[in-house]
Design a protein around this motif. Structure first.
Motif, PDB file in Angstrom:
ATOM      1  N   SER A  66       0.827  -1.204   0.000  1.00  0.00           N
ATOM      2  CA  SER A  66       0.000   0.000   0.000  1.00  0.00           C
ATOM      3  C   SER A  66       0.864   1.259   0.000  1.00  0.00           C
ATOM      4  O   SER A  66       0.568   2.230  -0.700  1.00  0.00           O
ATOM      5  CB  SER A  66      -0.918  -0.011   1.225  1.00  0.00           C
ATOM      6  N   ASN A  71      -1.696   6.154  -3.853  1.00  0.00           N
ATOM      7  CA  ASN A  71      -3.068   6.094  -4.368  1.00  0.00           C
ATOM      8  C   ASN A  71      -3.196   6.987  -5.591  1.00  0.00           C
ATOM      9  O   ASN A  71      -2.331   7.805  -5.880  1.00  0.00           O
ATOM     10  CB  ASN A  71      -4.092   6.492  -3.299  1.00  0.00           C
ATOM     11  N   GLY A  72      -4.263   6.800  -6.304  1.00  0.00           N
ATOM     12  CA  GLY A  72      -4.464   7.552  -7.535  1.00  0.00           C
ATOM     13  C   GLY A  72      -5.558   8.591  -7.435  1.00  0.00           C
ATOM     14  O   GLY A  72      -6.115   8.998  -8.460  1.00  0.00           O
ATOM     15  N   ASP A  73      -5.894   9.014  -6.208  1.00  0.00           N
ATOM     16  CA  ASP A  73      -6.946  10.026  -6.041  1.00  0.00           C
ATOM     17  C   ASP A  73      -6.584  11.290  -6.813  1.00  0.00           C
ATOM     18  O   ASP A  73      -5.509  11.863  -6.635  1.00  0.00           O
ATOM     19  CB  ASP A  73      -7.135  10.368  -4.562  1.00  0.00           C
ATOM     20  N   GLN A  74      -7.489  11.749  -7.646  1.00  0.00           N
ATOM     21  CA  GLN A  74      -7.143  12.792  -8.610  1.00  0.00           C
ATOM     22  C   GLN A  74      -7.316  14.210  -8.059  1.00  0.00           C
ATOM     23  O   GLN A  74      -8.105  14.457  -7.154  1.00  0.00           O
ATOM     24  CB  GLN A  74      -8.008  12.625  -9.862  1.00  0.00           C
ATOM     25  N   ILE A  75      -6.532  15.125  -8.634  1.00  0.00           N
ATOM     26  CA  ILE A  75      -6.743  16.565  -8.462  1.00  0.00           C
ATOM     27  C   ILE A  75      -6.812  17.135  -9.872  1.00  0.00           C
ATOM     28  O   ILE A  75      -5.870  16.987 -10.656  1.00  0.00           O
ATOM     29  CB  ILE A  75      -5.596  17.250  -7.689  1.00  0.00           C
ATOM     30  N   ASP A  76      -7.912  17.774 -10.198  1.00  0.00           N
ATOM     31  CA  ASP A  76      -8.105  18.233 -11.573  1.00  0.00           C
ATOM     32  C   ASP A  76      -7.043  19.227 -12.022  1.00  0.00           C
ATOM     33  O   ASP A  76      -6.475  19.113 -13.098  1.00  0.00           O
ATOM     34  CB  ASP A  76      -9.500  18.857 -11.733  1.00  0.00           C
ATOM     35  N   GLN A 102       4.390  12.024   0.729  1.00  0.00           N
ATOM     36  CA  GLN A 102       3.207  12.885   0.641  1.00  0.00           C
ATOM     37  C   GLN A 102       3.545  14.185  -0.084  1.00  0.00           C
ATOM     38  O   GLN A 102       4.545  14.834   0.223  1.00  0.00           O
ATOM     39  CB  GLN A 102       2.682  13.198   2.043  1.00  0.00           C
ATOM     40  N   ARG A 115      -1.624  14.499  -1.350  1.00  0.00           N
ATOM     41  CA  ARG A 115      -1.809  13.203  -1.989  1.00  0.00           C
ATOM     42  C   ARG A 115      -0.583  12.344  -1.719  1.00  0.00           C
ATOM     43  O   ARG A 115       0.542  12.843  -1.641  1.00  0.00           O
ATOM     44  CB  ARG A 115      -1.997  13.352  -3.505  1.00  0.00           C
ATOM     45  N   ASP A 116      -0.816  11.028  -1.609  1.00  0.00           N
ATOM     46  CA  ASP A 116       0.299  10.092  -1.516  1.00  0.00           C
ATOM     47  C   ASP A 116       0.953   9.953  -2.884  1.00  0.00           C
ATOM     48  O   ASP A 116       0.273   9.883  -3.908  1.00  0.00           O
ATOM     49  CB  ASP A 116      -0.181   8.717  -1.047  1.00  0.00           C
ATOM     50  N   TYR A 143      -3.062  15.708 -11.144  1.00  0.00           N
ATOM     51  CA  TYR A 143      -2.573  14.608 -10.314  1.00  0.00           C
ATOM     52  C   TYR A 143      -3.473  13.404 -10.530  1.00  0.00           C
ATOM     53  O   TYR A 143      -4.684  13.545 -10.474  1.00  0.00           O
ATOM     54  CB  TYR A 143      -2.570  14.973  -8.818  1.00  0.00           C
TER      55      TYR A 143
END
Length: 233
Positions: A66, A71-76, A102, A115-116, A143
């Motif tokens: 992990s 992670n792939g959490d996006q930022i526009d 981070q 974001r990671d 991102y």
């Protein structure tokens, strides 16, 4: 066609990089454990999902993976990258000092967002670099698709060409913790203000895998040579 090509690049990375092969191995290991767990359960009772009945080794491997993946959490859209932090996880038995990475951004509404930064970010950045040379890519979030560009610009203070950035990402994907390796490699390049392809490849060929996560008595070139010789036998 653009989406197909993007996913094809991910598929090729899964087959051709060290982290990609480990990703596949990790998935198979997780699947084997889950199937074994399900077979041991009473078929007349409900089974809780996700499966959390893990052995200590399973738990350590899952937690480490992990961290390595991120992670792939996006930022526009973001204005700029403010901070890159390496933070010891502090909880994984025998691996408490393995850091997660981070990134802190300033977004377009001038808010700080974090974001990671892990292998997912490297894989998406690599795919985006190739894809952008074939298609008119204008709709992807900053991102994770431009995260390696952000990190590279922040650490180096100058801009690598797309080709050199891709080579750096590709090389990093051969390590266990690609994002950490990527940052360490960039730090080696800070003093080289006029980096070109031949110089970067020479550095990579002779790069030694040092440090707690990468300790090895051989450099990249010697490892490739030994692998090639074994394949010929």
């Amino acid at each position: 066609l653009q989406v197909l090509y993007h996913e094809l690049i991910h598929f090729l990375h899964d087959l051709s990089t060290g982290f990609g092969l480990w990703n596949y191995s990790h998935f198979c290991h997780e699947l084997t454990h889950s199937v074994g767990y399900l077979y041991r359960q009473d078929r007349n009772q409900n089974i809780k999902i996700p499966i959390i009945d893990l052995t200590p080794i399973n738990r350590i491997n899952r937690d480490l993976f992990s961290i390595y993946s991120g992670n792939g959490d996006q930022i526009d859209s973001v204005k700029n990258l403010l901070l890159i932090e390496l933070i010891s996880n502090g909880i994984i038995e025998k691996f408490t000092d393995v850091p997660y990475i981070q990134l802190t951004y300033l977004d377009n509404s001038r808010k700080h967002v974090t974001r990671d930064f892990g292998a997912i970010a490297l894989l998406e950045s690599a795919a985006n670099l190739i894809e952008s040379h074939i298609f008119d890519v204008t709709n992807l979030p900053d991102y994770p698709y431009n995260s390696c560009r952000h990190v590279s610009d922040k650490i180096l203070g100058y801009r690598l060409s797309d080709e050199l950035l891709y080579i750096t990402i590709e090389f990093s994907l051969y390590s266990t913790h690609p994002a950490l390796f990527f940052i360490d490699l960039l730090k080696q390049l800070i003093s080289l203000k006029e980096l070109n392809r031949s110089t970067l490849l020479a550095i990579i060929e002779n790069y030694k895998f040092e440090g707690k996560l990468f300790s090895c008595s051989q450099n990249y070139k010697s490892m490739l040579q030994k692998s090639s010789n074994r394949a010929k036998k």
